[in-house]
Design a protein around this motif. Sequence first.
Motif, PDB file in Angstrom:
ATOM      1  N   ASN A  45       0.853  -1.202   0.000  1.00 25.25           N
ATOM      2  CA  ASN A  45       0.000   0.000   0.000  1.00 25.25           C
ATOM      3  C   ASN A  45       0.882   1.243   0.000  1.00 25.25           C
ATOM      4  N   PRO A  46       0.327   2.412  -0.328  1.00 25.05           N
ATOM      5  CA  PRO A  46       1.141   3.625  -0.389  1.00 25.05           C
ATOM      6  C   PRO A  46       1.675   4.054   0.975  1.00 25.05           C
ATOM      7  N   SER A  47       2.725   4.867   0.949  1.00 30.67           N
ATOM      8  CA  SER A  47       3.314   5.394   2.185  1.00 30.67           C
ATOM      9  C   SER A  47       4.263   6.526   1.845  1.00 30.67           C
ATOM     10  N   MET A  48       4.367   7.487   2.733  1.00 30.28           N
ATOM     11  CA  MET A  48       5.441   8.481   2.638  1.00 30.28           C
ATOM     12  C   MET A  48       6.355   8.372   3.857  1.00 30.28           C
ATOM     13  N   ARG A  49       5.802   8.663   5.056  1.00 31.46           N
ATOM     14  CA  ARG A  49       6.609   8.710   6.282  1.00 31.46           C
ATOM     15  C   ARG A  49       7.244   7.369   6.613  1.00 31.46           C
ATOM     16  N   THR A  50       6.454   6.314   6.543  1.00 30.21           N
ATOM     17  CA  THR A  50       6.950   4.998   6.956  1.00 30.21           C
ATOM     18  C   THR A  50       8.080   4.545   6.043  1.00 30.21           C
ATOM     19  N   ARG A  51       7.870   4.755   4.767  1.00 29.21           N
ATOM     20  CA  ARG A  51       8.878   4.330   3.794  1.00 29.21           C
ATOM     21  C   ARG A  51      10.191   5.095   3.993  1.00 29.21           C
ATOM     22  N   ILE A 109       7.168  -4.967   6.290  1.00 30.98           N
ATOM     23  CA  ILE A 109       6.001  -5.095   5.400  1.00 30.98           C
ATOM     24  C   ILE A 109       4.896  -4.129   5.786  1.00 30.98           C
ATOM     25  N   ARG A 110       4.328  -3.474   4.787  1.00 34.32           N
ATOM     26  CA  ARG A 110       3.091  -2.699   5.010  1.00 34.32           C
ATOM     27  C   ARG A 110       1.943  -3.327   4.239  1.00 34.32           C
ATOM     28  N   THR A 111       0.902  -3.633   4.980  1.00 36.36           N
ATOM     29  CA  THR A 111      -0.347  -4.076   4.355  1.00 36.36           C
ATOM     30  C   THR A 111      -1.487  -3.274   4.984  1.00 36.36           C
ATOM     31  N   LEU A 141       5.205  -2.490   9.101  1.00 32.48           N
ATOM     32  CA  LEU A 141       5.196  -1.072   8.710  1.00 32.48           C
ATOM     33  C   LEU A 141       3.751  -0.563   8.668  1.00 32.48           C
ATOM     34  N   GLU A 142       2.877  -1.275   9.327  1.00 33.85           N
ATOM     35  CA  GLU A 142       1.430  -1.117   9.455  1.00 33.85           C
ATOM     36  C   GLU A 142       0.803  -2.377   8.860  1.00 33.85           C
ATOM     37  N   SER A 143      -0.058  -2.966   9.660  1.00 35.86           N
ATOM     38  CA  SER A 143      -0.716  -4.205   9.239  1.00 35.86           C
ATOM     39  C   SER A 143      -2.220  -3.953   9.168  1.00 35.86           C
ATOM     40  N   LEU A 146      -2.954  -2.944  13.163  1.00 35.24           N
ATOM     41  CA  LEU A 146      -2.040  -2.206  14.056  1.00 35.24           C
ATOM     42  C   LEU A 146      -0.987  -1.421  13.275  1.00 35.24           C
ATOM     43  N   HIS A 147      -0.449  -0.385  13.923  1.00 32.43           N
ATOM     44  CA  HIS A 147       0.638   0.413  13.328  1.00 32.43           C
ATOM     45  C   HIS A 147       1.666   0.678  14.431  1.00 32.43           C
ATOM     46  N   PRO A 148       2.448  -0.356  14.798  1.00 33.03           N
ATOM     47  CA  PRO A 148       3.284  -0.245  15.993  1.00 33.03           C
ATOM     48  C   PRO A 148       4.408   0.781  15.906  1.00 33.03           C
ATOM     49  N   LEU A 149       4.999   0.985  14.729  1.00 28.53           N
ATOM     50  CA  LEU A 149       6.060   2.005  14.647  1.00 28.53           C
ATOM     51  C   LEU A 149       5.489   3.399  14.865  1.00 28.53           C
ATOM     52  N   GLN A 150       4.244   3.607  14.418  1.00 30.21           N
ATOM     53  CA  GLN A 150       3.594   4.897  14.666  1.00 30.21           C
ATOM     54  C   GLN A 150       3.361   5.084  16.165  1.00 30.21           C
ATOM     55  N   SER A 151       2.895   4.037  16.826  1.00 28.00           N
ATOM     56  CA  SER A 151       2.572   4.158  18.257  1.00 28.00           C
ATOM     57  C   SER A 151       3.823   4.359  19.098  1.00 28.00           C
ATOM     58  N   HIS A 273      -1.331  13.883  15.308  1.00 26.72           N
ATOM     59  CA  HIS A 273      -2.011  13.136  14.240  1.00 26.72           C
ATOM     60  C   HIS A 273      -0.917  12.387  13.494  1.00 26.72           C
ATOM     61  N   CYS A 274      -1.195  11.165  13.068  1.00 25.03           N
ATOM     62  CA  CYS A 274      -0.143  10.356  12.430  1.00 25.03           C
ATOM     63  C   CYS A 274       0.205  10.857  11.037  1.00 25.03           C
ATOM     64  N   LEU A 275      -0.711  11.595  10.393  1.00 26.39           N
ATOM     65  CA  LEU A 275      -0.592  12.047   9.009  1.00 26.39           C
ATOM     66  C   LEU A 275      -0.592  10.842   8.047  1.00 26.39           C
ATOM     67  N   PRO A 276      -1.055  10.982   6.815  1.00 22.68           N
ATOM     68  CA  PRO A 276      -1.583  12.204   6.225  1.00 22.68           C
ATOM     69  C   PRO A 276      -2.933  12.604   6.824  1.00 22.68           C
ATOM     70  N   VAL A 277      -3.225  13.906   6.751  1.00 24.35           N
ATOM     71  CA  VAL A 277      -4.458  14.419   7.342  1.00 24.35           C
ATOM     72  C   VAL A 277      -5.258  15.198   6.292  1.00 24.35           C
ATOM     73  N   ASN A 301       9.977  12.005  14.353  1.00 23.88           N
ATOM     74  CA  ASN A 301      10.394  10.962  15.297  1.00 23.88           C
ATOM     75  C   ASN A 301      10.207   9.547  14.764  1.00 23.88           C
ATOM     76  N   ARG A 302       9.538   9.415  13.622  1.00 25.71           N
ATOM     77  CA  ARG A 302       9.401   8.084  13.028  1.00 25.71           C
ATOM     78  C   ARG A 302      10.774   7.461  12.753  1.00 25.71           C
ATOM     79  N   VAL A 303      11.754   8.298  12.401  1.00 24.01           N
ATOM     80  CA  VAL A 303      13.111   7.785  12.125  1.00 24.01           C
ATOM     81  C   VAL A 303      13.673   7.089  13.362  1.00 24.01           C
TER      82      VAL A 303
HETATM   83  N1   CP Z   1       1.771   7.841   9.431  1.00 23.55           N
HETATM   84  C1   CP Z   1       2.101   7.076   8.371  1.00 23.55           C
HETATM   85  O1   CP Z   1       2.206   5.849   8.476  1.00 23.55           O
HETATM   86  O2   CP Z   1       2.350   7.777   7.237  1.00 23.55           O
HETATM   87  P1   CP Z   1       2.551   7.105   5.797  1.00 23.55           P
HETATM   88  O3   CP Z   1       1.250   6.408   5.446  1.00 23.55           O
HETATM   89  O4   CP Z   1       2.867   8.240   4.872  1.00 23.55           O
HETATM   90  O5   CP Z   1       3.661   6.110   5.889  1.00 23.55           O
END
Ligand code: CP
Length: 318
Positions: A45-51, A109-111, A141-143, A146-151, A273-277, A301-303
Amino acid sequence: MKNFVSVHDVADIDALVQKALAYKANPFADKALGTNKRIGCLFLNPSMRTRLSTQIAAQNLGMEAIIFNVGSEGWALEFEEEAIMSGTTVEHVKDAAPIFGKYFDILAIRTFPSLKNREDDYSELYIKQFIRYAGIPVVSLESATLHPLQSLTDIITISETFIEKRKPKIVLSWAPHVKPLPQCVANSFSQWITAWGQADFVITHPEDYELSPEFTNGAMITHNQNEALKDADYVYVKNWSTFNDYGKIYESDPKWMLTNKKLELTNNARVMHCLPVRRNVELSDEILDGPNSIVTQEASNRVWAAQAVLSEILKRNG
Ligand code: CP
């Protein structure tokens, strides 16, 4: 740490937070840890921050990060056991995952959930199948749920900004959205904050937006947003679709969107907010552009969250 798919993979949340903050102060302290190691980051799935943050974190540890957008560039994967693959799927995860296991030292993995069948989504079949067949550590990377790296990021951000010698009051506040969104971020935030145990935690949402009790863990829940916001130190804003009548939108009343007027009820709360918003749907311009928003600090701080997790896995797995 063997895998990282939920808070249950973490022995000591505070120790992991401190590790992340140490990396924030000194990003290249463990530059040699990942030498000659490779992480594969698979995005269904798409991602900006996580990737980007995972890639930067891996590089800070001296690892090579390879990104594979499986969802748009790879063969369509099948996850069901004993599937008769006469439909649209081309390759079974039990054939693909062991190959990833040979190419990489860590698989991330992100799903996303389908939001069509709750039982399927909440079984977490995709990430479990990768764990089963890859034979190497797996990082979510989000399942589907759950989204544990975000939390982890969210607790890092709260820890570094709250300096008073008392528990913060943290409110998870539902917000409107134009699309049905997963419950992942809200589930995960609830799971981590309740496991952390260092906050007074309140969840507020419209009727029929209950989250799974598996993740809210007895948190205080109210449908009265104003009551919830009273004296809050943090307001975590997030939309999610319905859990019971799964994946629906029941409510879109803009009165649930956080505004400066509502913020007056709080203890000058920081807004997360986790973004995107979706601006002026989920969160108002005046909040996002105002002094209470810490969304950019949170995203940066995601890094450090990713770096702390990858470091733990590298140290355990040699
Ligand atoms: N918060 C978050 O996971 O952003 P992305 O979907 O851009 O990775």
